[in-house]
Design a protein around this motif. Structure first.
Motif, PDB file in Angstrom:
ATOM      1  N   ALA A  60       8.175  -9.860  12.117  1.00 53.20           N
ATOM      2  CA  ALA A  60       6.779  -9.706  11.708  1.00 53.20           C
ATOM      3  C   ALA A  60       5.912  -9.117  12.820  1.00 53.20           C
ATOM      4  CB  ALA A  60       6.208 -11.054  11.270  1.00 53.20           C
ATOM      5  N   GLY A  61       6.299  -9.335  14.066  1.00 53.44           N
ATOM      6  CA  GLY A  61       5.503  -8.830  15.176  1.00 53.44           C
ATOM      7  C   GLY A  61       5.902  -7.445  15.648  1.00 53.44           C
ATOM      8  N   ALA A  62       6.756  -6.766  14.892  1.00 53.29           N
ATOM      9  CA  ALA A  62       7.223  -5.440  15.304  1.00 53.29           C
ATOM     10  C   ALA A  62       6.104  -4.406  15.208  1.00 53.29           C
ATOM     11  CB  ALA A  62       8.402  -5.012  14.426  1.00 53.29           C
ATOM     12  N   ASP A  63       6.307  -3.301  15.900  1.00 55.30           N
ATOM     13  CA  ASP A  63       5.378  -2.182  15.820  1.00 55.30           C
ATOM     14  C   ASP A  63       5.644  -1.439  14.511  1.00 55.30           C
ATOM     15  OD1 ASP A  63       3.800   0.050  16.092  1.00 55.30           O
ATOM     16  OD2 ASP A  63       4.652   0.699  18.000  1.00 55.30           O
ATOM     17  N   LEU A  64       4.702  -1.514  13.581  1.00 55.41           N
ATOM     18  CA  LEU A  64       4.854  -0.886  12.272  1.00 55.41           C
ATOM     19  C   LEU A  64       3.972   0.347  12.139  1.00 55.41           C
ATOM     20  CD1 LEU A  64       4.890  -4.149  10.131  1.00 55.41           C
ATOM     21  CD2 LEU A  64       6.841  -2.809  10.923  1.00 55.41           C
ATOM     22  N   SER A  65       3.606   0.921  13.263  1.00 57.36           N
ATOM     23  CA  SER A  65       2.730   2.093  13.221  1.00 57.36           C
ATOM     24  C   SER A  65       3.461   3.275  12.609  1.00 57.36           C
ATOM     25  CB  SER A  65       2.248   2.444  14.631  1.00 57.36           C
ATOM     26  OG  SER A  65       3.344   2.733  15.485  1.00 57.36           O
ATOM     27  N   ASP A  66       2.688   4.176  12.061  1.00 59.96           N
ATOM     28  CA  ASP A  66       3.214   5.395  11.460  1.00 59.96           C
ATOM     29  C   ASP A  66       2.490   6.567  12.109  1.00 59.96           C
ATOM     30  OD1 ASP A  66       3.704   7.635   9.677  1.00 59.96           O
ATOM     31  OD2 ASP A  66       4.397   6.170   8.199  1.00 59.96           O
ATOM     32  N   ALA A  67       3.240   7.431  12.780  1.00 60.26           N
ATOM     33  CA  ALA A  67       2.635   8.517  13.549  1.00 60.26           C
ATOM     34  C   ALA A  67       1.862   9.488  12.679  1.00 60.26           C
ATOM     35  CB  ALA A  67       3.721   9.271  14.323  1.00 60.26           C
ATOM     36  N   ARG A  68       2.102   9.471  11.385  1.00 57.85           N
ATOM     37  CA  ARG A  68       1.380  10.376  10.487  1.00 57.85           C
ATOM     38  C   ARG A  68      -0.050   9.929  10.242  1.00 57.85           C
ATOM     39  NH1 ARG A  68       6.252  10.092   6.208  1.00 57.85           N
ATOM     40  NH2 ARG A  68       5.964   7.913   6.825  1.00 57.85           N
ATOM     41  N   VAL A  69      -0.327   8.642  10.471  1.00 58.30           N
ATOM     42  CA  VAL A  69      -1.679   8.108  10.264  1.00 58.30           C
ATOM     43  C   VAL A  69      -2.508   8.384  11.510  1.00 58.30           C
ATOM     44  CG1 VAL A  69      -3.039   6.029   9.843  1.00 58.30           C
ATOM     45  CG2 VAL A  69      -0.847   6.355   8.672  1.00 58.30           C
ATOM     46  N   ARG A  70      -3.567   9.163  11.345  1.00 55.12           N
ATOM     47  CA  ARG A  70      -4.349   9.629  12.491  1.00 55.12           C
ATOM     48  C   ARG A  70      -5.716   8.960  12.599  1.00 55.12           C
ATOM     49  NH1 ARG A  70      -2.361  14.601  14.057  1.00 55.12           N
ATOM     50  NH2 ARG A  70      -3.734  14.341  15.868  1.00 55.12           N
ATOM     51  N   ALA A  71      -6.192   8.321  11.541  1.00 54.99           N
ATOM     52  CA  ALA A  71      -7.496   7.656  11.575  1.00 54.99           C
ATOM     53  C   ALA A  71      -7.488   6.539  10.549  1.00 54.99           C
ATOM     54  CB  ALA A  71      -8.623   8.646  11.275  1.00 54.99           C
ATOM     55  N   VAL A  72      -8.251   5.469  10.834  1.00 52.92           N
ATOM     56  CA  VAL A  72      -8.297   4.331   9.916  1.00 52.92           C
ATOM     57  C   VAL A  72      -9.744   3.875   9.744  1.00 52.92           C
ATOM     58  CG1 VAL A  72      -5.989   3.532  10.508  1.00 52.92           C
ATOM     59  CG2 VAL A  72      -7.927   2.641  11.780  1.00 52.92           C
TER      60      VAL A  72
ATOM     61  N   GLU B  29       2.414 -13.662  -5.829  1.00 51.88           N
ATOM     62  CA  GLU B  29       3.454 -14.426  -5.137  1.00 51.88           C
ATOM     63  C   GLU B  29       2.911 -14.759  -3.746  1.00 51.88           C
ATOM     64  OE1 GLU B  29       6.227 -15.482  -6.338  1.00 51.88           O
ATOM     65  OE2 GLU B  29       6.245 -14.369  -8.228  1.00 51.88           O
ATOM     66  N   PRO B  30       3.291 -15.911  -3.172  1.00 45.52           N
ATOM     67  CA  PRO B  30       2.736 -16.270  -1.863  1.00 45.52           C
ATOM     68  C   PRO B  30       3.037 -15.243  -0.784  1.00 45.52           C
ATOM     69  CG  PRO B  30       4.541 -17.743  -2.473  1.00 45.52           C
ATOM     70  CD  PRO B  30       4.184 -16.968  -3.691  1.00 45.52           C
ATOM     71  N   GLU B  31       4.207 -14.603  -0.864  1.00 42.59           N
ATOM     72  CA  GLU B  31       4.538 -13.593   0.140  1.00 42.59           C
ATOM     73  C   GLU B  31       3.560 -12.417   0.086  1.00 42.59           C
ATOM     74  OE1 GLU B  31       8.533 -15.360  -1.208  1.00 42.59           O
ATOM     75  OE2 GLU B  31       6.579 -14.840  -2.083  1.00 42.59           O
ATOM     76  N   GLY B  32       3.027 -12.132  -1.099  1.00 42.47           N
ATOM     77  CA  GLY B  32       2.086 -11.030  -1.227  1.00 42.47           C
ATOM     78  C   GLY B  32       0.800 -11.238  -0.466  1.00 42.47           C
ATOM     79  N   PHE B  33       0.491 -12.503  -0.150  1.00 43.41           N
ATOM     80  CA  PHE B  33      -0.715 -12.827   0.607  1.00 43.41           C
ATOM     81  C   PHE B  33      -0.426 -13.188   2.053  1.00 43.41           C
ATOM     82  CE2 PHE B  33      -1.910 -13.247  -3.744  1.00 43.41           C
ATOM     83  CZ  PHE B  33      -3.266 -12.957  -3.808  1.00 43.41           C
ATOM     84  N   LEU B  34       0.780 -13.664   2.332  1.00 46.53           N
ATOM     85  CA  LEU B  34       1.078 -14.176   3.668  1.00 46.53           C
ATOM     86  C   LEU B  34       2.032 -13.297   4.465  1.00 46.53           C
ATOM     87  CD1 LEU B  34       1.408 -17.955   2.729  1.00 46.53           C
ATOM     88  CD2 LEU B  34      -0.582 -16.772   3.673  1.00 46.53           C
ATOM     89  N   HIS B  35       2.901 -12.560   3.811  1.00 49.32           N
ATOM     90  CA  HIS B  35       3.794 -11.641   4.520  1.00 49.32           C
ATOM     91  C   HIS B  35       3.098 -10.293   4.682  1.00 49.32           C
ATOM     92  CE1 HIS B  35       7.857 -13.868   3.631  1.00 49.32           C
ATOM     93  NE2 HIS B  35       6.963 -14.624   4.258  1.00 49.32           N
ATOM     94  N   VAL B  36       2.020 -10.306   5.442  1.00 50.46           N
ATOM     95  CA  VAL B  36       1.171  -9.113   5.526  1.00 50.46           C
ATOM     96  C   VAL B  36       1.854  -7.968   6.267  1.00 50.46           C
ATOM     97  CG1 VAL B  36      -0.954 -10.436   5.348  1.00 50.46           C
ATOM     98  CG2 VAL B  36       0.044 -10.029   7.596  1.00 50.46           C
ATOM     99  N   TRP B  37       2.910  -8.260   7.044  1.00 43.65           N
ATOM    100  CA  TRP B  37       3.608  -7.199   7.771  1.00 43.65           C
ATOM    101  C   TRP B  37       4.425  -6.301   6.840  1.00 43.65           C
ATOM    102  CZ3 TRP B  37       4.514 -12.380   7.881  1.00 43.65           C
ATOM    103  CH2 TRP B  37       5.736 -12.827   7.366  1.00 43.65           C
ATOM    104  N   GLU B  38       4.632  -6.733   5.596  1.00 44.69           N
ATOM    105  CA  GLU B  38       5.354  -5.882   4.655  1.00 44.69           C
ATOM    106  C   GLU B  38       4.477  -4.756   4.110  1.00 44.69           C
ATOM    107  OE1 GLU B  38       8.412  -6.001   4.188  1.00 44.69           O
ATOM    108  OE2 GLU B  38       9.030  -7.985   4.874  1.00 44.69           O
ATOM    109  N   ARG B  39       3.177  -4.919   4.195  1.00 43.73           N
ATOM    110  CA  ARG B  39       2.275  -3.945   3.581  1.00 43.73           C
ATOM    111  C   ARG B  39       2.322  -2.575   4.266  1.00 43.73           C
ATOM    112  NH1 ARG B  39      -1.598  -6.665   0.304  1.00 43.73           N
ATOM    113  NH2 ARG B  39      -3.130  -5.026   0.717  1.00 43.73           N
ATOM    114  N   PRO B  40       2.239  -2.489   5.596  1.00 46.67           N
ATOM    115  CA  PRO B  40       2.355  -1.152   6.205  1.00 46.67           C
ATOM    116  C   PRO B  40       3.708  -0.497   5.942  1.00 46.67           C
ATOM    117  CG  PRO B  40       2.338  -2.872   7.896  1.00 46.67           C
ATOM    118  CD  PRO B  40       1.934  -3.517   6.616  1.00 46.67           C
TER     119      PRO B  40
END
Length: 228
Positions: free
Chosen positions: A123-135, A28-39
């Protein structure tokens, strides 16, 4: 597989299929363009894992859009002005091989500017997750969508960041928007190059310094002079 090796080492490994961008549900196009939903998907999955037993420090790794997902969890944010320019058609979006014509399919679902504005709200919100410590990123995508400056850099927020590979450079009139190509990003750290085969002992590389000897006649390669 890396996941199997990590699991054997006692780590809990989670691989996600994001709706609209997987081989099960189709594209679906959102799966490629709505990238802010992934985190957000990842944070939801971590919540479910935490219900089973407490989580320790979490690391996130990904390729292409998955690489963006990883750094979004560490605090990278999207520039909604750039995102709007691409989704509205003001900035050309190069073809995505997995989904040719993705922007045309998107505009069929969101035919007017108001519907696009509503879709990217938040879409520009802070979607960080404090549990993620390294990427760790491999060939990160949508780098041109990321907010510049310290707020857009996970490394600046104290997260260890590794990056392997990067997208092709941006060309053309959309350079004014800092490279809105979905697979362009300036690498913070390149992958180490594979070691080159050294010449046989005693051989002199064209244009290079002669080998030198140490102790018992052992031949060593002299370090090439660095350009000044």
């Amino acid at each position: 597989m890396a996941g199997a090796s990590a699991a054997r080492a006692g780590l809990r490994v989670l691989a996600l299929d994001h709706h609209g961008n997987d081989s099960v549900d189709g594209y679906e196009p959102e799966g490629f363009l709505h990238v802010w939903e992934r985190p957000r998907d990842v944070s939801f999955a971590l919540d479910e894992l935490a219900r089973e037993r407490p989580l320790g420090p979490v690391g996130a790794a990904g390729f292409s859009l998955g690489a963006h997902t990883a750094v979004a969890l560490a605090g990278t944010r999207l520039d909604t002005d750039v995102l709007w320019a691409v989704l509205s058609g003001d900035v050309p979006l190069p073809d995505i091989p997995e989904f040719p014509g993705v922007l045309e399919a998107y505009r069929e679902k969101y035919p007017d500017d108001l519907s696009v504005r509503r879709a990217i709200d938040g879409a520009g919100a802070d979607l960080s997750d404090a549990r993620v410590r390294a990427v760790f990123q491999v060939a990160p995508g949508v780098g041109g969508f990321v907010t510049p400056g310290p707020g857009g850099s996970p490394g600046a927020r104290g997260h260890p960041l590794g990056r392997c590979g990067h997208g092709q450079p941006v060309r053309g009139r959309h350079q004014a928007l800092r490279g809105a190509h979905p697979h362009s990003e300036r690498p913070l750290r390149r992958c180490p190059r594979p070691p080159r085969r050294l010449p046989r002992a005693g051989a002199r590389r064209p244009g290079g310094p002669p080998p030198r000897r140490r102790g018992g006649g052992r031949l060593l390669r002299a370090a090439p002079a660095r350009p000044r």
